[in-house]
Scaffold this motif. Structure first.
Motif, mmCIF file in Angstrom:
data_model
loop_
_atom_site.group_PDB
_atom_site.id
_atom_site.type_symbol
_atom_site.label_atom_id
_atom_site.label_comp_id
_atom_site.label_asym_id
_atom_site.label_seq_id
_atom_site.Cartn_x
_atom_site.Cartn_y
_atom_site.Cartn_z
ATOM 1 N N VAL A 341 -10.785 -53.983 -16.169
ATOM 2 C CA VAL A 341 -10.040 -55.396 -15.799
ATOM 3 C C VAL A 341 -11.201 -56.250 -15.558
ATOM 4 N N ASP A 342 -11.232 -57.354 -16.362
ATOM 5 C CA ASP A 342 -12.541 -58.254 -16.231
ATOM 6 C C ASP A 342 -11.832 -59.655 -15.507
ATOM 7 N N GLN A 343 -12.113 -59.504 -14.016
ATOM 8 C CA GLN A 343 -11.376 -60.404 -13.319
ATOM 9 C C GLN A 343 -12.014 -61.789 -13.727
ATOM 10 N N GLN A 344 -13.148 -62.038 -13.984
ATOM 11 C CA GLN A 344 -13.535 -63.410 -14.340
ATOM 12 C C GLN A 344 -13.174 -64.076 -15.137
ATOM 13 N N ASN A 345 -12.927 -63.083 -16.590
ATOM 14 C CA ASN A 345 -12.427 -63.721 -17.720
ATOM 15 C C ASN A 345 -10.845 -63.523 -17.958
ATOM 16 N N ARG A 346 -10.179 -62.915 -16.615
ATOM 17 C CA ARG A 346 -8.952 -62.579 -16.837
ATOM 18 C C ARG A 346 -8.333 -61.861 -17.979
ATOM 19 N N SER A 347 -9.040 -60.944 -18.447
ATOM 20 C CA SER A 347 -8.540 -60.125 -19.483
ATOM 21 C C SER A 347 -8.774 -58.801 -19.122
ATOM 22 N N LEU A 348 -8.181 -57.810 -20.168
ATOM 23 C CA LEU A 348 -8.190 -56.338 -20.201
ATOM 24 C C LEU A 348 -9.264 -55.955 -21.293
ATOM 25 N N LEU A 349 -10.116 -54.858 -21.179
ATOM 26 C CA LEU A 349 -10.878 -54.547 -22.035
ATOM 27 C C LEU A 349 -10.790 -52.977 -22.576
ATOM 28 N N LEU A 350 -10.850 -52.676 -23.735
ATOM 29 C CA LEU A 350 -10.431 -51.307 -23.999
ATOM 30 C C LEU A 350 -11.603 -50.587 -24.520
ATOM 31 N N PHE A 351 -12.310 -49.522 -24.046
ATOM 32 C CA PHE A 351 -13.273 -48.765 -24.544
ATOM 33 C C PHE A 351 -13.009 -47.386 -25.030
ATOM 34 N N ASN A 352 -13.360 -46.671 -25.950
ATOM 35 C CA ASN A 352 -13.200 -45.169 -26.133
ATOM 36 C C ASN A 352 -14.120 -44.392 -25.307
ATOM 37 N N ASN A 353 -13.833 -43.059 -25.201
ATOM 38 C CA ASN A 353 -14.760 -42.384 -24.467
ATOM 39 C C ASN A 353 -16.276 -42.013 -24.762
ATOM 40 N N ALA A 354 -16.733 -42.564 -26.053
ATOM 41 C CA ALA A 354 -17.748 -42.603 -26.418
ATOM 42 C C ALA A 354 -18.772 -43.755 -25.685
ATOM 43 N N GLY A 355 -18.069 -44.528 -25.046
ATOM 44 C CA GLY A 355 -18.665 -45.909 -24.534
ATOM 45 C C GLY A 355 -18.525 -47.103 -25.552
ATOM 46 N N VAL A 356 -18.024 -46.894 -26.570
ATOM 47 C CA VAL A 356 -17.781 -48.127 -27.647
ATOM 48 C C VAL A 356 -16.835 -49.079 -27.263
ATOM 49 N N PHE A 357 -17.011 -50.097 -27.321
ATOM 50 C CA PHE A 357 -15.984 -51.297 -27.133
ATOM 51 C C PHE A 357 -14.952 -51.421 -28.444
ATOM 52 N N VAL A 358 -13.688 -51.145 -28.036
ATOM 53 C CA VAL A 358 -12.628 -51.398 -28.980
ATOM 54 C C VAL A 358 -12.065 -52.593 -29.275
ATOM 55 N N LYS A 359 -11.653 -53.253 -28.136
ATOM 56 C CA LYS A 359 -11.014 -54.565 -28.244
ATOM 57 C C LYS A 359 -10.598 -55.211 -26.934
ATOM 58 N N GLU A 360 -10.249 -56.295 -26.933
ATOM 59 C CA GLU A 360 -9.788 -57.238 -25.831
ATOM 60 C C GLU A 360 -8.109 -57.017 -25.946
ATOM 61 N N ILE A 361 -7.637 -56.106 -25.064
ATOM 62 C CA ILE A 361 -6.223 -56.085 -24.932
ATOM 63 C C ILE A 361 -5.456 -57.317 -24.841
ATOM 64 N N VAL A 394 -0.889 -50.987 -24.179
ATOM 65 C CA VAL A 394 -2.404 -51.240 -24.489
ATOM 66 C C VAL A 394 -2.470 -51.277 -26.227
ATOM 67 N N ASP A 395 -1.711 -50.741 -26.945
ATOM 68 C CA ASP A 395 -1.588 -50.522 -28.573
ATOM 69 C C ASP A 395 -1.100 -51.853 -28.938
ATOM 70 N N ARG A 396 0.131 -52.333 -28.432
ATOM 71 C CA ARG A 396 0.500 -53.464 -28.846
ATOM 72 C C ARG A 396 0.188 -54.787 -28.356
ATOM 73 N N ASN A 397 -0.834 -54.694 -27.505
ATOM 74 C CA ASN A 397 -1.429 -55.949 -26.711
ATOM 75 C C ASN A 397 -0.504 -56.694 -26.211
#
Length: 558
Positions: A341-361, A394-397
């Motif tokens: 949860v990015d409170q500053q940008n009011r957004s949800l960020l999804l990462f995979n377990n390898a530490g790679v950024f997937v998307k802004e939900i 999370v999948d359908r955003n």
């Protein structure tokens, strides 16, 4: 009108004589025979009176015959006309009612030559116009009634046609819904059938391995038993992993088909726009199938685990995609993906377990606070000032549910199919996954920050109070911890019941014993901890994720 009627002379009648009258004096209001008419015409008092024949009298309207020449109040002859009151009056009327009236004129000046005046002509014209208007209105009403009769017939026909159209449409909607129900059942039947086939296959394998195990223990050498046990242990781990995957995918929850039919009124009202008579949905039971597995319950049964067993190792580091981020919440999903949860940008960020950024939900309107896992691929997020909890796919955003709680919302966690939310000033609300409030737990401490639940206990941090509190589920304080702790925020519990706290003020992650009497710093500034804020633990995988104030985040094995 009685044209054949004869009248008796009123003057002769007073002398007990009966003579047929031939005239009528409107001013004297008497019938006169020819003889009396002569005397009446010679008398100074009456020779100027208007006299009409009895024949003309009989042609007078009834309303004219009722008009009197004398005042009804004083029985005196009308002599004057009052313009102010628009009425005729006698001499006594002047004294009684018109003493202050101006413009009194003799009655003769008003009524003289009235028949030849323009007023008569105007009244006659107005009367003709009124009559024509009434006849026009009469024709209008008649024609309107005729038109309405035709419209009634047409409307009834239209209703019958519409009813048939509705019947035909409802038949189609019914068939469509029945087809949807059959289709959904076929999907479920196929999915559950496939899973059942997999279970049958694995059951046969395990039963065969169980038979081999008994023979191994009974007949094999110690070395053979050693290798055999390791082989069986691999099978057990594979089976448990398979079961955990079933659980993560919500395949161990009973599925129920439910039909929500629209009410008749709205269906008929929107008949042309409706594409369905109702909706078929598949609902999951709130709890997983109860199984005996190597899980949380067995690990908890270890006797008196001590803090010395906690030896974390950094497994992964996460770099936020935006230069400026303030992570206020984090959640490990069942498939090991992580949502921040990015409170500053009011957004949800999804990462995979390898530490790679997937998307802004999703980007949210309100100020975000905390997050917890709900079910399948859904998470719950609290919005502070909007006093709201959101359920987000999370999948359908997209937001799938929301609930306003009536107070500023901060920490949230999930435990045994329930969510626990800190609602300031001093309440913890317990909600089900449909956001229905099941219980309100008052706490003696105001302004709590984050919450974790384990067993029958609630654990909360008090950021400004530099304390960690342990409550029972009635809100009673069981213990508090404030030793060498500075600005505690995120909190989580591992499978042993140890309490992990992110301490922003001391740049550390500490572990506190189950009774709150002992503590241990497990991560410090030397390990990369810099003003840590949120923290989350996956008890089954024994991993912990936390975020620094600047957004740098770490995944640890514990």
């Amino acid at each position: 009108m009685a044209t054949s009627r004869s009248f008796v002379c009123n003057l002769c009648q007073e002398d007990d004589e009966t003579r047929t009258a031939v005239t009528w004096c409107a001013e004297c209001e008497v019938f006169l025979c020819p003889e009396c008419q002569k005397h009446h015409g010679r008398s100074k008092m009456s020779k100027h009176h208007q006299v009409i024949s009895v024949h003309d009298y009989q042609n007078l309207p009834e309303s004219m015959l009722n008009i009197k020449n004398n005042c009804e109040d004083h029985d005196l002859k009308y002599e004057l006309f009052c313009g102010f009151h628009d009425c005729v009056c006698c001499l006594k009327c002047i004294k009684d009612k018109h003493d202050n009236c101006k413009g009194l004129v003799p009655l003769g000046e008003v009524v003289g030559n009235i028949k030849s005046s323009a007023f008569v002509s105007q009244v006659e014209t107005d009367l003709v116009n009124l009559l024509e208007n009434l006849k026009t209105i009469k024709i209008f009403f008649s024609e309107n009634l005729s038109a309405l009769q035709e419209q009634k017939t047409a409307a009834i026909s239209q209703v019958n046609t519409m009813r048939q159209s509705i019947n035909n449409h409802l038949d189609k909607l019914e068939q469509s819904l029945v087809n949807d129900i059959s289709s959904e059942f076929t999907k479920l039947q196929e999915k559950i059938g496939n899973l059942k086939s997999e279970i049958d296959s694995k059951t046969d394998q395990v039963e065969e391995k169980q038979k081999d195990f008994s023979k191994t223990v009974e007949f094999s050498t110690d070395l053979q038993t050693y290798f055999g046990l390791h082989e069986v242990e691999k099978i057990i781990k594979q089976g448990e992993h398979y079961i955990n995957n079933l659980k993560s995918a919500d395949n161990l929850r009973e599925r129920k088909m439910k039909v929500d039919c629209w009410d008749l009124e709205s269906t008929v009202t929107c008949v042309r726009g409706r594409t369905a008579l109702g909706r078929i949905s598949v609902q999951l039971s709130s709890k997983d199938l109860q199984l005996k597995t190597k899980g949380e319950g067995q690990v908890q049964s270890l006797r008196n685990p001590v803090l010395s067993i906690v030896k974390p190792e950094i497994k992964q580091r996460f770099k936020m995609p935006k230069h400026s981020a303030h992570i206020s919440g984090c959640q490990i999903l069942p498939n090991s993906d992580i949502v921040f949860v990015d409170q500053q940008n009011r957004s949800l960020l999804l990462f995979n377990n390898a530490g790679v950024f997937v998307k802004e939900i999703l980007s949210l309107k309100g100020e975000t606070s905390d997050i917890c896992y709900v079910r399948q691929r859904e998470v719950a997020v609290t919005l502070i000032l909007l006093q709201t909890v959101l359920i987000i796919d999370v999948d359908r955003n997209e937001i799938v549910k929301r609930r306003v709680l009536g107070g500023t919302c901060y920490g949230i966690c999930n435990y045994e199919q329930m969510m626990y939310v800190i609602v300031r000033p001093n309440f913890v609300l317990v909600l089900d996954f449909d956001l229905n409030i099941k219980k309100s737990i008052p706490t003696s401490t105001k302004g709590l920050s984050r919450i974790a639940v384990f067993g029958d206990l609630l654990y909360c941090t008090h950021f400004n109070g530099n304390s960690v509190f342990c409550y029972n589920k009635e809100g009673e304080t069981l213990w508090s911890f404030d030793d060498a702790i500075h600005l505690p925020f995120g909190i989580a519990i591992d499978k042993n019941g140890f309490v992990y706290v992110a301490c922003k003020g001391s740049n550390s992650i500490i572990a506190v014993s189950q009774n709150g009497k002992e503590s241990k710093v497990i991560m410090s500034e030397d390990s990369g901890v810099n003003k840590p804020f949120p923290i989350n633990i996956d008890r089954e995988l024994s991993v912990l994720v936390f975020s620094n104030h600047n957004g740098d985040s770490f995944l640890l094995s514990i």
